[in-house]
Design a protein around this motif. Structure first.
Motif, PDB file in Angstrom:
ATOM      1  N   GLU A  37      13.676   2.691   0.552  1.00 23.67           N
ATOM      2  CA  GLU A  37      12.579   2.148  -0.241  1.00 23.67           C
ATOM      3  C   GLU A  37      11.532   3.237  -0.501  1.00 23.67           C
TER       4      GLU A  37
ATOM      5  N   HIS B 223       0.264   8.819  -1.980  1.00 21.28           N
ATOM      6  CA  HIS B 223      -0.758   9.657  -2.631  1.00 21.28           C
ATOM      7  C   HIS B 223      -1.503  10.477  -1.581  1.00 21.28           C
TER       8      HIS B 223
ATOM      9  N   SER C 120       0.802  -1.222   0.000  1.00 22.68           N
ATOM     10  CA  SER C 120       0.000   0.000   0.000  1.00 22.68           C
ATOM     11  C   SER C 120       0.839   1.279   0.000  1.00 22.68           C
ATOM     12  N   LEU C 121       2.157   1.151  -0.134  1.00 26.12           N
ATOM     13  CA  LEU C 121       3.016   2.335  -0.005  1.00 26.12           C
ATOM     14  C   LEU C 121       2.616   3.464  -0.961  1.00 26.12           C
ATOM     15  N   ILE C 122       2.357   3.117  -2.215  1.00 33.18           N
ATOM     16  CA  ILE C 122       2.030   4.159  -3.191  1.00 33.18           C
ATOM     17  C   ILE C 122       0.730   4.863  -2.816  1.00 33.18           C
ATOM     18  N   GLN C 123      -0.238   4.089  -2.360  1.00 31.98           N
ATOM     19  CA  GLN C 123      -1.523   4.700  -1.966  1.00 31.98           C
ATOM     20  C   GLN C 123      -1.322   5.620  -0.760  1.00 31.98           C
TER      21      GLN C 123
ATOM     22  N   GLY D 173      12.961   5.719  -2.837  1.00 35.34           N
ATOM     23  CA  GLY D 173      13.063   5.126  -4.173  1.00 35.34           C
ATOM     24  C   GLY D 173      11.744   5.220  -4.903  1.00 35.34           C
ATOM     25  N   VAL D 174      10.654   4.965  -4.208  1.00 37.17           N
ATOM     26  CA  VAL D 174       9.335   5.032  -4.831  1.00 37.17           C
ATOM     27  C   VAL D 174       8.973   6.485  -5.148  1.00 37.17           C
TER      28      VAL D 174
ATOM     29  N   PHE E 287      10.752   7.731  -8.145  1.00 42.89           N
ATOM     30  CA  PHE E 287      10.469   7.026  -9.399  1.00 42.89           C
ATOM     31  C   PHE E 287       9.265   7.605 -10.134  1.00 42.89           C
ATOM     32  N   TYR E 288       8.238   7.949  -9.369  1.00 38.24           N
ATOM     33  CA  TYR E 288       6.974   8.343  -9.996  1.00 38.24           C
ATOM     34  C   TYR E 288       6.862   9.859 -10.133  1.00 38.24           C
ATOM     35  N   SER E 289       6.458  10.276 -11.335  1.00 39.83           N
ATOM     36  CA  SER E 289       6.434  11.714 -11.587  1.00 39.83           C
ATOM     37  C   SER E 289       5.323  12.433 -10.824  1.00 39.83           C
ATOM     38  N   PHE E 290       4.358  11.689 -10.337  1.00 40.76           N
ATOM     39  CA  PHE E 290       3.248  12.335  -9.623  1.00 40.76           C
ATOM     40  C   PHE E 290       3.656  12.844  -8.249  1.00 40.76           C
ATOM     41  N   PHE E 291       4.716  12.273  -7.698  1.00 39.89           N
ATOM     42  CA  PHE E 291       5.148  12.682  -6.365  1.00 39.89           C
ATOM     43  C   PHE E 291       6.167  13.806  -6.471  1.00 39.89           C
TER      44      PHE E 291
END
Lengths: 168, 622
Positions: free
Chosen positions: A71, A44, A38-41, A74-75, A78-82
């Protein structure tokens, strides 16, 4: 589950002080703790609450979720939304998808840079707008399109920028 | 909400909804697709409500908000039923008049109907509009004609009855056989036969299996999946549950882009409704089978549309691809057997199970049955979402459905398959839109983005655009893609600046071949396609850039200056006003002149000229 989605789209006041925001993020992490992957959620929701994800906040999330900071970072990277930088009150995304590009999105970006006096990726001095470009937002029928927060503006011309920004 | 336990419950809901709707003489299907929303359809919808109130029509006319009706470039739009009159380009100003003319005066407000640009005729009935005439709607069935936010509306169209039939009357193997016989191929890009994939998932032995819906629609110029989710979220849910039943998965995920907030919102609402009615998280229709479905939101990484990266992302990690094998059906999400299909693929499933494989194979052609949804965009008149039988010649799509190119410009090429695909040139415009035919031409079906380009488009610049995109989205895990795309981009950048070297074309071909062969995942393996395809068909344009320092289309700024034809110029001063560098001089009603030393080749004058007096020309070197 419903918690994440509400947090993603709601405009309610998430508390004003940093402590309140951290407390809210903490609560949310606890609600997610036993869910796999659930890390990405969580990120967000944390970004929705705090506005961006500075290193301090990443440390807090890592500790609370019992994950190494590497970690989490790293996430985030990686993601352009963050975003790890503070953002303006509103984010302007000029769509640079194929259809918009073909219909003059590049000129629109230049005109916005001129108008706001900042480059892509920067925040205006009054912290009102962040200027950014987006990959296709799927509004190709309306090209060139600009997304300000969640509102999509259709067929924006450099001459129409003032009218668009005035709404915010 | 009452739970649905058997088919009688479904029939009851269907009957109630229909009789509720049957109380009205007319229905207005009001498009609330993302395209129309961004044209301010909410204000127009309010206008409809106010007009209906004012004119006392609330007993007679019912307005329903639906998903995308398709003609996005003419939004906001609405369809009046049962007459099937289609109104376009609505605004808060004209809506009152349209409503009054149609419902009070009983006449068609013709001037607000679709206008054929060629014949200048107004076409009121939606079925007569060329855009819709040749379409066959299966994956898009119900999109634009049902209320997206009511599960009852979906059930009233026969929704979830197919699920009931499958679960109570068919074995999982029978469901798979039906899909196999339909020869449905994956609609996300790969084109792998869905039935074969499901069989592998079904045969895998594990305590837990997963089914995943890939809604990470990242190809620039593609918005088919978004329309399906926003217009008929319940159809997607039904398709996924059917897939779960077929392969024996009890849990599913929908991985959806964060860039689609409206789609996320509508789908999560639909999932909540299905749960409240007992279609999720509970034994279904009195059987042992139960299924749960969860949304996972992406975070802006194109590579996550690649299935192994997508699984990494669902697990909460960086979205980097995994080495294959093991394939997802062997060890996928959380190490368990996983089947991943695209939104459009799932949206076809309820139809196939309901009508049987024969019902589906009526459309399309041998080897690729059924229909395909395309997102029409670029320099085309009728931009929007269409669904046509597979194998339809591209000419039909561009000229009839799409209405030709904007401003009557000449068709040069269409980019098919997004950044993984290639271009189809004017010479090949009669190519049937089919998996194998497109691949033979160096393009691919991809997810269905179809971008029409006019003769104003520079193909080298287009290739550079796609490479810029892919290079930016390359995750960096494998060397071939990380460095290969970077080097290819650098070469293209220098060509478009007029600094190309004489062996650059060969170098691009060689690099392209290496990246294609050695990249780890689909993103890298297909990344060189736009370059290879534009070199194949437009090698002369590359050569013009490299050897003559000339951009034939006048797009590449560094190589272009504009000049004004004094015979055609009417001296309207428009170009002078638009020029950012004050390079244009001239008096009102007299021919204007461009100073080539000041001209930066931006083309602002070119697009502002009302009489086409301005043309790009080669920049002379000093």
């Amino acid at each position: 589950m419903s918690l994440s989605l509400e947090n993603l789209t709601c405009n309610c006041d998430h508390g004003s002080t940093d402590e309140e925001k951290y407390a809210l993020i903490g609560q949310m992490i606890d609600a997610y703790k036993d869910k796999e992957g659930s890390l990405i959620q969580v990120l967000h929701a944390a970004q929705e609450i705090y506005g961006y994800l500075p290193l301090e906040l990443q440390k807090f999330i890592a500790l609370r979720m019992n994950k190494p900071l590497s970690e989490v970072n790293g996430v985030v990277s990686f993601y352009s939304f963050f975003s790890t930088k503070e953002r303006g009150e509103h984010t302007i995304h000029v769509c640079m998808g194929t259809a918009c590009y073909v219909r003059g999105a590049q000129k629109l970006v230049e005109a916005l840079e001129d108008k706001l006096g900042v480059a892509v990726g920067e925040v205006t001095p009054d912290k009102k707008f962040t200027l950014d470009v987006a990959r296709c937002i799927g509004a190709c029928g309306l090209a060139p399109a600009v997304m300000v927060d969640n509102d999509v503006h259709r067929q924006v011309q450099p001459s129409g920028i003032d009218a668009m920004l005035k709404q915010y | 909400m009452a739970k649905i336990n058997d088919k009688y419950d479904l029939s009851r809901i269907k009957y109630n909804y229909r009789s509720e709707m049957g109380r009205y003489e007319h229905h207005i299907y009001f498009c609330a697709g993302a395209g129309c929303i961004s044209c301010g359809c909410a204000d127009v919808a309010r206008g409809v409500k106010e007009s209906l109130d004012e004119l006392g029509l609330n007993d007679k006319v019912k307005m329903i908000e639906t998903g995308c009706i398709g003609l996005c470039s003419l939004g906001p739009v609405m369809l009046v039923m049962p007459e099937r009159i289609f109104y376009v380009g609505l605004s808060p100003k004209n809506i009152g008049k349209v409503i009054k003319t149609h419902f009070v005066d009983g006449q068609i407000a013709k001037n607000y109907c679709y206008q054929d640009l060629k014949t200048k005729e107004y076409i009121p009935c939606i079925d007569d509009i060329p855009f819709y005439k040749d379409q066959v709607r299966i994956a898009l069935q119900g999109c634009g004609t049902t209320e997206f936010d009511k599960i009852e509306a979906y059930i009233a169209t026969g929704g979830y009855a197919t699920l009931h039939k499958a679960i109570t009357e068919m074995t999982p193997q029978e469901v798979i056989d039906e899909v196999k016989n339909s020869v449905l191929r994956g609609r996300g890009g790969g084109g792998f036969p869905t039935g074969v994939k499901w069989q592998a998932g079904h045969d895998a032995v594990a305590d837990q299996k997963y089914i995943v819906c890939n809604a990470d629609e990242g190809d620039p110029g593609a918005f088919m999946d978004r329309s399906i989710i926003e217009g008929t979220p319940h159809k997607l849910i039904e398709g996924i549950i059917l897939g779960g039943y077929a392969i024996g998965a009890t849990k599913g995920y929908v991985y959806i882009r964060a860039e689609y907030p409206i789609a996320v919102n509508r789908l999560s609402k639909a999932i909540d409704q299905a749960r409240a009615m007992g279609l999720l998280d509970e034994p279904l229709f009195g059987t042992d089978f139960q299924f749960s479905l969860e949304i996972r939101i992406g975070a802006g990484a194109f590579v996550c549309g690649e299935e192994t990266s997508l699984m990494e992302s669902i697990e909460g990690h960086r979205g980097e691809p995994r080495q294959k094998p093991p394939l997802p059906f062997q060890a996928g999400l959380f190490g368990k057997p996983t089947i991943i299909n695209n939104v459009e693929t799932f949206a076809n499933i309820p139809y196939i199970i309901k009508h049987g494989a024969e019902g589906y194979t009526r459309y399309g052609r041998v080897g690729a049955h059924g229909t395909k949804v395309f997102a029409l965009a670029g320099d085309i008149v009728n931009a929007g979402i269409i669904e046509v039988p597979i194998g339809m010649p591209m000419r039909n799509i561009i000229e009839n459905i799409g209405g030709g190119l904007i401003g009557g410009k000449e068709f040069k090429a269409a980019q098919v398959g997004g950044p993984s695909g290639g271009c189809i040139t004017a010479a090949d415009i009669d190519v049937p839109m089919d998996y194998s035919e497109l691949i033979a031409k160096g393009a691919m079906m991809g997810s269905g983005g179809l971008i029409a380009m006019s003769t104003d488009t520079c193909m080298v610049d287009t290739a550079r655009f796609f490479m810029d995109f892919v290079q930016d989205e390359s995750c960096g895990k494998c060397v071939a893609c990380r460095i290969g795309t970077k080097r290819m981009l650098e070469i293209l950048q220098r060509i478009t600046k007029g600094e190309g070297k004489k062996d650059d074309i060969d170098r691009l071909l060689e690099l392209g071949a290496v990246v294609k062969d050695t990249a780890m995942c689909g993103l890298g393996q297909t990344a060189p396609n736009p370059i290879l395809s534009t070199i194949r068909y437009f090698r002369d344009e590359y050569e013009a850039h490299i050897f003559d320092h000339r951009c034939p289309a006048g797009r590449c700024q560094a190589l272009t200056v504009f000049e004004i034809d004094p015979q055609t110029c009417i001296g309207c001063t428009r170009c002078k006003k638009h020029c950012p560098t004050l390079a244009i001089t001239g008096e009102l009603k007299h021919a204007h002149v461009v100073d080539p030393a000041l001209c930066i080749g931006c083309g602002a004058c070119y697009s502002s000229c009302p009489v086409d007096a301005i043309h790009p020309t080669k920049r002379e070197e000093n």
